[in-house]
Design a protein around this motif. Structure first.
Motif, PDB file in Angstrom:
ATOM      1  N   GLY A  72      -1.246  17.433  -2.524  1.00 42.17           N
ATOM      2  CA  GLY A  72      -0.059  18.263  -2.631  1.00 42.17           C
ATOM      3  C   GLY A  72       1.237  17.592  -2.234  1.00 42.17           C
ATOM      4  N   LYS A  73       1.190  16.297  -1.963  1.00 42.35           N
ATOM      5  CA  LYS A  73       2.396  15.591  -1.547  1.00 42.35           C
ATOM      6  C   LYS A  73       2.701  14.448  -2.501  1.00 42.35           C
ATOM      7  CE  LYS A  73       2.088  16.699   3.366  1.00 42.35           C
ATOM      8  NZ  LYS A  73       2.134  16.144   4.750  1.00 42.35           N
ATOM      9  N   GLN A  74       3.921  13.921  -2.387  1.00 37.28           N
ATOM     10  CA  GLN A  74       4.313  12.794  -3.210  1.00 37.28           C
ATOM     11  C   GLN A  74       3.745  11.493  -2.669  1.00 37.28           C
ATOM     12  OE1 GLN A  74       8.635  12.898  -3.419  1.00 37.28           O
ATOM     13  NE2 GLN A  74       8.559  14.091  -5.318  1.00 37.28           N
ATOM     14  N   ARG A  75       3.587  10.540  -3.545  1.00 34.65           N
ATOM     15  CA  ARG A  75       3.142   9.213  -3.128  1.00 34.65           C
ATOM     16  C   ARG A  75       4.236   8.571  -2.283  1.00 34.65           C
ATOM     17  NH1 ARG A  75       0.168   5.499  -7.540  1.00 34.65           N
ATOM     18  NH2 ARG A  75      -0.817   7.536  -7.785  1.00 34.65           N
ATOM     19  N   GLU A  76       3.823   7.912  -1.200  1.00 33.73           N
ATOM     20  CA  GLU A  76       4.798   7.313  -0.288  1.00 33.73           C
ATOM     21  C   GLU A  76       4.376   5.913   0.125  1.00 33.73           C
ATOM     22  OE1 GLU A  76       4.949   9.650   3.298  1.00 33.73           O
ATOM     23  OE2 GLU A  76       2.878   9.190   3.836  1.00 33.73           O
TER      24      GLU A  76
ATOM     25  N   TRP B  16       0.830  -1.191   0.000  1.00 39.48           N
ATOM     26  CA  TRP B  16       0.000   0.000   0.000  1.00 39.48           C
ATOM     27  C   TRP B  16       0.871   1.249   0.000  1.00 39.48           C
ATOM     28  CZ3 TRP B  16      -5.199  -0.369  -0.539  1.00 39.48           C
ATOM     29  CH2 TRP B  16      -5.777  -1.610  -0.286  1.00 39.48           C
ATOM     30  N   TYR B  17       0.491   2.172  -0.836  1.00 34.97           N
ATOM     31  CA  TYR B  17       1.103   3.486  -0.875  1.00 34.97           C
ATOM     32  C   TYR B  17      -0.010   4.505  -0.683  1.00 34.97           C
ATOM     33  CZ  TYR B  17       5.402   1.411  -2.664  1.00 34.97           C
ATOM     34  OH  TYR B  17       6.564   0.669  -2.785  1.00 34.97           O
ATOM     35  N   ARG B  18       0.357   5.712  -0.295  1.00 32.80           N
ATOM     36  CA  ARG B  18      -0.646   6.755  -0.155  1.00 32.80           C
ATOM     37  C   ARG B  18      -0.122   8.078  -0.689  1.00 32.80           C
ATOM     38  NH1 ARG B  18      -0.696   7.319   6.486  1.00 32.80           N
ATOM     39  NH2 ARG B  18       1.340   8.348   6.704  1.00 32.80           N
ATOM     40  N   GLN B  19      -1.082   8.901  -1.088  1.00 32.20           N
ATOM     41  CA  GLN B  19      -0.723  10.213  -1.588  1.00 32.20           C
ATOM     42  C   GLN B  19      -1.704  11.227  -1.028  1.00 32.20           C
ATOM     43  OE1 GLN B  19      -0.433  10.533  -5.875  1.00 32.20           O
ATOM     44  NE2 GLN B  19       0.854  12.343  -5.715  1.00 32.20           N
TER      45      GLN B  19
ATOM     46  N   GLU C 271      -3.435  13.172   9.874  1.00 34.16           N
ATOM     47  CA  GLU C 271      -2.364  13.147   8.883  1.00 34.16           C
ATOM     48  C   GLU C 271      -2.313  11.854   8.071  1.00 34.16           C
ATOM     49  OE1 GLU C 271      -2.118  13.851  12.155  1.00 34.16           O
ATOM     50  OE2 GLU C 271      -0.227  13.103  12.991  1.00 34.16           O
ATOM     51  N   ASP C 272      -3.144  10.884   8.415  1.00 33.04           N
ATOM     52  CA  ASP C 272      -3.263   9.674   7.598  1.00 33.04           C
ATOM     53  C   ASP C 272      -4.215   9.887   6.420  1.00 33.04           C
ATOM     54  OD1 ASP C 272      -3.231   7.819  10.642  1.00 33.04           O
ATOM     55  OD2 ASP C 272      -1.585   8.012   9.206  1.00 33.04           O
ATOM     56  N   THR C 273      -4.859  11.025   6.379  1.00 34.46           N
ATOM     57  CA  THR C 273      -5.779  11.319   5.287  1.00 34.46           C
ATOM     58  C   THR C 273      -5.037  11.349   3.957  1.00 34.46           C
ATOM     59  OG1 THR C 273      -7.291  12.579   6.685  1.00 34.46           O
ATOM     60  CG2 THR C 273      -7.325  13.064   4.323  1.00 34.46           C
ATOM     61  N   ALA C 274      -5.507  10.543   3.011  1.00 29.79           N
ATOM     62  CA  ALA C 274      -4.845  10.433   1.712  1.00 29.79           C
ATOM     63  C   ALA C 274      -5.646   9.487   0.829  1.00 29.79           C
ATOM     64  CB  ALA C 274      -3.425   9.897   1.868  1.00 29.79           C
ATOM     65  N   VAL C 275      -5.249   9.424  -0.423  1.00 30.85           N
ATOM     66  CA  VAL C 275      -5.728   8.355  -1.302  1.00 30.85           C
ATOM     67  C   VAL C 275      -4.745   7.202  -1.153  1.00 30.85           C
ATOM     68  CG1 VAL C 275      -6.255   7.646  -3.654  1.00 30.85           C
ATOM     69  CG2 VAL C 275      -6.771   9.988  -2.898  1.00 30.85           C
ATOM     70  N   TYR C 276      -5.263   6.039  -0.868  1.00 27.56           N
ATOM     71  CA  TYR C 276      -4.437   4.859  -0.662  1.00 27.56           C
ATOM     72  C   TYR C 276      -4.510   3.975  -1.905  1.00 27.56           C
ATOM     73  CZ  TYR C 276      -3.714   5.965   4.232  1.00 27.56           C
ATOM     74  OH  TYR C 276      -3.316   6.572   5.406  1.00 27.56           O
ATOM     75  N   TYR C 277      -3.328   3.595  -2.384  1.00 31.53           N
ATOM     76  CA  TYR C 277      -3.215   2.804  -3.605  1.00 31.53           C
ATOM     77  C   TYR C 277      -2.611   1.443  -3.305  1.00 31.53           C
ATOM     78  CZ  TYR C 277      -3.830   7.246  -6.073  1.00 31.53           C
ATOM     79  OH  TYR C 277      -4.303   8.451  -6.542  1.00 31.53           O
ATOM     80  N   CYS C 278      -3.225   0.426  -3.834  1.00 32.89           N
ATOM     81  CA  CYS C 278      -2.647  -0.917  -3.786  1.00 32.89           C
ATOM     82  C   CYS C 278      -1.594  -1.043  -4.881  1.00 32.89           C
ATOM     83  CB  CYS C 278      -3.743  -1.946  -3.992  1.00 32.89           C
ATOM     84  SG  CYS C 278      -3.194  -3.666  -3.851  1.00 32.89           S
ATOM     85  N   ASN C 279      -0.549  -1.792  -4.585  1.00 34.23           N
ATOM     86  CA  ASN C 279       0.555  -1.940  -5.527  1.00 34.23           C
ATOM     87  C   ASN C 279       1.040  -3.382  -5.532  1.00 34.23           C
ATOM     88  OD1 ASN C 279       3.859  -1.897  -5.673  1.00 34.23           O
ATOM     89  ND2 ASN C 279       2.910  -0.502  -7.140  1.00 34.23           N
ATOM     90  N   SER C 280       1.486  -3.855  -6.664  1.00 31.36           N
ATOM     91  CA  SER C 280       2.059  -5.197  -6.711  1.00 31.36           C
ATOM     92  C   SER C 280       3.197  -5.239  -7.720  1.00 31.36           C
ATOM     93  CB  SER C 280       1.002  -6.233  -7.079  1.00 31.36           C
ATOM     94  OG  SER C 280       0.658  -6.144  -8.448  1.00 31.36           O
ATOM     95  N   GLY C 281       4.091  -6.205  -7.519  1.00 26.85           N
ATOM     96  CA  GLY C 281       5.213  -6.359  -8.423  1.00 26.85           C
ATOM     97  C   GLY C 281       6.038  -7.579  -8.079  1.00 26.85           C
ATOM     98  N   PRO C 282       7.099  -7.823  -8.834  1.00 30.72           N
ATOM     99  CA  PRO C 282       7.899  -9.020  -8.649  1.00 30.72           C
ATOM    100  C   PRO C 282       8.973  -8.916  -7.579  1.00 30.72           C
ATOM    101  CG  PRO C 282       8.659  -7.826 -10.561  1.00 30.72           C
ATOM    102  CD  PRO C 282       7.477  -7.084 -10.031  1.00 30.72           C
TER     103      PRO C 282
END
Length: 118
Positions: free
Chosen positions: A42-46, A36-39, A88-99
């Motif tokens: 006005g901030k970068q995805r982390e 999980w990443y969040r953005q 401060e946890d307010t953000a859009v949360y993105y699921c991510n996957s990879g190898p």
């Protein structure tokens, strides 16, 4: 190709809890790491949290002790249990996957909004 579908976002008061889910489909044999990443506005995805196929995990310092990532391999689903939420946890949360565990993968979900009110 891997498709990721998130669910579970919403509005919660500070101190509350939410659980996010992300279901993977498609070429799931290529997935070793999910996370999980969040953005925030006005901030970068982390990075928030990531888990490997072997169960190794890593967390952002800001969420350690409050968030827990887990994975159900039978359902190809990863979860993020978020407790003691802060504004401060307010953000859009993105699921991510990879190898590769330890870096962001190339597949992203559409994102789910988490809003924590004070």
């Amino acid at each position: 190709q891997v498709q990721l579908v998130e669910s579970g976002g919403g509005l919660v008061q500070a101190g509350g809890s939410l659980r996010l889910s992300c279901a993977a489909s498609g070429s799931i044999f290529s997935i070793n790491a999910m996370g999980w990443y969040r953005q925030a506005l006005g901030k970068q995805r982390e990075l928030v949290a990531q888990i490997s196929s072997g169960g190794s995990t890593r967390y952002a310092d800001s969420v350690k002790g409050r968030f827990t990532i887990s994975r159900d391999r039978t359902k190809n689903t990863v979860y993020l249990q978020m407790n003691s939420l802060k504004p401060e946890d307010t953000a859009v949360y993105y699921c991510n996957s990879g190898p590769v565990f330890g870096v962001a993968g190339g597949y992203w979900g559409q994102g789910t909004q988490v809003t924590v009110s004070s």
